[in-house]
Design a protein around this motif. Structure first.
Motif, mmCIF file in Angstrom:
data_model
loop_
_atom_site.group_PDB
_atom_site.id
_atom_site.type_symbol
_atom_site.label_atom_id
_atom_site.label_comp_id
_atom_site.label_asym_id
_atom_site.label_seq_id
_atom_site.Cartn_x
_atom_site.Cartn_y
_atom_site.Cartn_z
ATOM 1 N N ILE A 31 -2.641 -2.454 7.815
ATOM 2 C CA ILE A 31 -3.377 -1.740 8.863
ATOM 3 C C ILE A 31 -3.920 -0.431 8.320
ATOM 4 C CG2 ILE A 31 -2.051 -2.781 10.743
ATOM 5 C CD1 ILE A 31 -0.500 -0.159 10.967
ATOM 6 N N ALA A 32 -4.992 0.041 8.954
ATOM 7 C CA ALA A 32 -5.606 1.320 8.577
ATOM 8 C C ALA A 32 -5.404 2.294 9.720
ATOM 9 C CB ALA A 32 -7.084 1.139 8.293
ATOM 10 N N ILE A 33 -4.978 3.488 9.410
ATOM 11 C CA ILE A 33 -4.810 4.558 10.390
ATOM 12 C C ILE A 33 -5.846 5.615 10.057
ATOM 13 C CG2 ILE A 33 -3.245 6.246 11.381
ATOM 14 C CD1 ILE A 33 -1.695 3.625 9.330
ATOM 15 N N SER A 34 -6.736 5.912 11.002
ATOM 16 C CA SER A 34 -7.780 6.898 10.741
ATOM 17 C C SER A 34 -7.657 8.059 11.717
ATOM 18 C CB SER A 34 -9.161 6.255 10.841
ATOM 19 O OG SER A 34 -9.339 5.653 12.092
ATOM 20 N N HIS A 44 5.452 11.121 6.184
ATOM 21 C CA HIS A 44 5.385 11.167 7.644
ATOM 22 C C HIS A 44 4.874 9.846 8.205
ATOM 23 C CE1 HIS A 44 4.687 15.690 6.929
ATOM 24 N NE2 HIS A 44 5.937 15.549 7.318
ATOM 25 N N VAL A 45 3.789 9.347 7.614
ATOM 26 C CA VAL A 45 3.189 8.091 8.089
ATOM 27 C C VAL A 45 4.181 6.951 7.923
ATOM 28 C CG1 VAL A 45 1.315 6.443 7.708
ATOM 29 C CG2 VAL A 45 0.848 8.877 7.595
ATOM 30 N N GLU A 46 4.841 6.902 6.770
ATOM 31 C CA GLU A 46 5.804 5.836 6.521
ATOM 32 C C GLU A 46 6.963 5.896 7.500
ATOM 33 O OE1 GLU A 46 8.185 3.879 2.738
ATOM 34 O OE2 GLU A 46 6.898 5.620 2.450
ATOM 35 N N VAL A 55 8.165 -1.459 6.357
ATOM 36 C CA VAL A 55 6.959 -1.015 5.665
ATOM 37 C C VAL A 55 7.082 -1.390 4.191
ATOM 38 C CG1 VAL A 55 5.587 0.991 4.999
ATOM 39 C CG2 VAL A 55 6.568 0.875 7.283
ATOM 40 N N VAL A 56 6.136 -2.214 3.734
ATOM 41 C CA VAL A 56 6.120 -2.639 2.332
ATOM 42 C C VAL A 56 5.490 -1.559 1.467
ATOM 43 C CG1 VAL A 56 5.223 -4.371 0.725
ATOM 44 C CG2 VAL A 56 6.028 -5.065 2.977
ATOM 45 N N SER A 57 4.351 -1.016 1.916
ATOM 46 C CA SER A 57 3.696 0.052 1.165
ATOM 47 C C SER A 57 2.967 0.969 2.136
ATOM 48 C CB SER A 57 2.718 -0.517 0.139
ATOM 49 O OG SER A 57 1.630 -1.129 0.798
ATOM 50 N N CYS A 58 2.790 2.197 1.698
ATOM 51 C CA CYS A 58 2.084 3.201 2.497
ATOM 52 C C CYS A 58 1.265 4.045 1.531
ATOM 53 C CB CYS A 58 3.074 4.062 3.256
ATOM 54 S SG CYS A 58 2.301 5.360 4.224
ATOM 55 N N ARG A 59 0.006 4.289 1.898
ATOM 56 C CA ARG A 59 -0.856 5.069 1.015
ATOM 57 C C ARG A 59 -1.796 5.935 1.852
ATOM 58 N NH1 ARG A 59 -5.314 2.555 -2.851
ATOM 59 N NH2 ARG A 59 -6.154 2.242 -0.805
ATOM 60 N N VAL A 75 -1.101 1.187 5.754
ATOM 61 C CA VAL A 75 0.299 0.796 5.809
ATOM 62 C C VAL A 75 0.355 -0.722 5.778
ATOM 63 C CG1 VAL A 75 2.418 0.840 7.184
ATOM 64 C CG2 VAL A 75 0.941 2.847 7.126
ATOM 65 N N GLU A 76 1.199 -1.256 4.919
ATOM 66 C CA GLU A 76 1.373 -2.706 4.833
ATOM 67 C C GLU A 76 2.768 -3.055 5.324
ATOM 68 O OE1 GLU A 76 0.823 -6.380 1.687
ATOM 69 O OE2 GLU A 76 0.661 -4.314 0.992
ATOM 70 N N PHE A 77 2.833 -4.013 6.246
ATOM 71 C CA PHE A 77 4.103 -4.456 6.821
ATOM 72 C C PHE A 77 4.549 -5.752 6.169
ATOM 73 C CE2 PHE A 77 2.583 -1.632 10.135
ATOM 74 C CZ PHE A 77 3.740 -0.969 10.502
ATOM 75 N N ALA A 78 5.799 -6.121 6.423
ATOM 76 C CA ALA A 78 6.352 -7.345 5.847
ATOM 77 C C ALA A 78 5.732 -8.587 6.485
ATOM 78 C CB ALA A 78 7.869 -7.368 6.013
ATOM 79 N N ASN A 79 5.411 -8.541 7.799
ATOM 80 C CA ASN A 79 4.791 -9.710 8.423
ATOM 81 C C ASN A 79 3.770 -9.282 9.475
ATOM 82 O OD1 ASN A 79 6.134 -9.317 10.974
ATOM 83 N ND2 ASN A 79 7.966 -10.194 10.040
ATOM 84 N N ASN A 80 3.041 -10.269 9.976
ATOM 85 C CA ASN A 80 1.932 -10.019 10.897
ATOM 86 C C ASN A 80 2.407 -9.477 12.239
ATOM 87 O OD1 ASN A 80 0.036 -11.022 13.153
ATOM 88 N ND2 ASN A 80 -1.217 -11.071 11.314
ATOM 89 N N GLU A 81 3.544 -9.953 12.746
ATOM 90 C CA GLU A 81 4.032 -9.520 14.070
ATOM 91 C C GLU A 81 4.351 -8.031 14.087
ATOM 92 O OE1 GLU A 81 3.959 -11.276 16.845
ATOM 93 O OE2 GLU A 81 3.011 -12.820 15.636
#
Length: 150
Positions: A31-34, A44-46, A55-59, A75-81
């Motif tokens: 997902i993208a947070i703008s 903070h975001v993570e 959370v798999v990754s945060c950038r 932010v990348e999550f482990a699954n879609n849900e």
């Protein structure tokens, strides 16, 4: 009345005659947070989005010129849900007093590395010319020995 019928006929033939096949649904996890404020950092975001799943990754994107972040984080999550849950609760929500927009983002394929063009060493590349040379001769020296004869 006949114009409307013709319009409907044209629309119906266009929608059924599609030669393209629909691609299978993609399980999106990124997902993208703008519209983030400049005070919000990657930890903070993570921490905020860890409430909605693993959370798999945060950038957070950083501008190379100003060294400030651009107000966008991924932010990348482990699954879609988990990603859907984060979008559901955080889209339009506030982080550091600033309303943020949260949405799915598509994975960008890494672009192939660019090579520098190879130029012939004997001639300069086209379009780039060396600066013009100063063709004036140097000024004459007026001197000589301190003792001048007349």
């Amino acid at each position: 009345k006949t114009q409307i019928n013709l319009f409907k006929a044209v629309v119906s033939t266009q929608s059924t005659g599609s030669p393209r096949k629909k691609s299978p649904p993609v399980s999106q996890t990124k997902i993208a947070i703008s519209q983030l404020s400049r005070n919000v950092l990657e930890p903070h975001v993570e921490e905020i989005f860890a409430n909605y799943g693993k959370v798999v990754s945060c950038r957070v994107l950083i501008d190379k010129v100003t060294s400030f972040h651009k107000g966008v984080a991924y932010v990348e999550f482990a699954n879609n849900e988990e990603a859907k849950n984060a979008i559901k609760y955080m889209d339009g929500g506030q982080i550091d007093g600033q309303a943020v927009a949260v949405q799915f983002t598509l994975e960008r394929q890494p672009s192939p590395a660019r090579r520098a063009p190879v130029y012939n060493r004997r001639s300069p590349p086209r379009g780039r010319r060396s600066p013009p040379r100063n063709r004036r001769s140097p000024p004459r020296r007026r001197g000589g020995s301190p003792f001048r004869r007349r």
